[in-house]
Write a protein that holds these residues in place. Structure first.
Motif, short mmCIF file in Angstrom:
data_model
loop_
_atom_site.label_atom_id
_atom_site.label_comp_id
_atom_site.label_asym_id
_atom_site.label_seq_id
_atom_site.Cartn_x
_atom_site.Cartn_y
_atom_site.Cartn_z
N GLN A 8 0.81 -1.30 -0.02
CA GLN A 8 -0.05 0.08 0.16
C GLN A 8 0.97 1.39 0.06
N GLN A 9 1.89 1.35 0.48
CA GLN A 9 2.83 2.31 0.81
C GLN A 9 3.57 2.38 -0.49
N GLN A 10 3.86 1.44 -1.15
CA GLN A 10 4.39 1.63 -2.50
C GLN A 10 3.40 2.13 -3.53
N GLN A 11 2.22 1.55 -3.37
CA GLN A 11 1.17 2.20 -4.30
C GLN A 11 1.02 3.71 -4.04
N GLN A 12 0.72 3.75 -2.88
CA GLN A 12 0.73 5.38 -2.47
C GLN A 12 1.81 6.12 -2.89
N SER A 13 3.18 5.63 -2.89
CA SER A 13 4.44 6.35 -3.19
C SER A 13 4.51 6.46 -4.81
N LEU A 14 3.81 5.36 -5.45
CA LEU A 14 3.75 5.48 -6.87
C LEU A 14 2.66 6.50 -7.46
N LEU A 15 1.73 6.50 -6.65
CA LEU A 15 0.44 7.58 -7.07
C LEU A 15 1.02 9.03 -6.61
#
Length: 117
Positions: A8-15
């Motif tokens: 989720q952190q990676q996805q948020q970071s990517l977003l």
């Protein structure tokens, strides 16, 4: 659980990164459009300066023509005054000669009268 959080952190970071890139792209596009607009305005101002330069050049030519005509008129006026002065002098000389002849005629010294007697 921890793995899900990391994802989720990676996805948020990517977003966030994607949004930052989108924002940067929009800013660059706006700046590019503004630069194109400034460039068009600069070209318009350049054309105005060229047109003004042509107008000034044409006006200078007209001013030069007026100055030339003024100088020729002044010269012609000066020559005309000189001719008037010469004519006046001639007229005055003639007037004195004619005045003498008129006086002679009045005294009887005109044509047909012999003053030698």
């Amino acid at each position: 659980n921890q793995q899900k959080q990391q994802q989720q952190q990676q996805q948020q970071s990517l977003l966030v990164q994607q949004r930052e890139e989108e924002y940067a792209l929009k800013v660059m596009q706006q700046r590019e459009a503004e630069l194109r607009d400034i460039n068009r305005q600069i070209h318009a101002v350049n054309e105005i300066y060229k047109d003004l330069g042509e107008v000034v050049e044409q006006q200078q030519e007209q001013i030069d023509e007026v100055e030339d005509k003024f100088a020729r008129s002044a010269d012609a006026t000066r020559r005309g005054l000189e001719q008037i002065d010469k004519a006046k002098v001639k007229s005055e000389r003639k007037g004195w000669r004619n005045k003498g002849k008129t006086e002679e005629k009045e005294k009887g010294g005109g044509v047909g009268v012999d003053k030698r007697k």
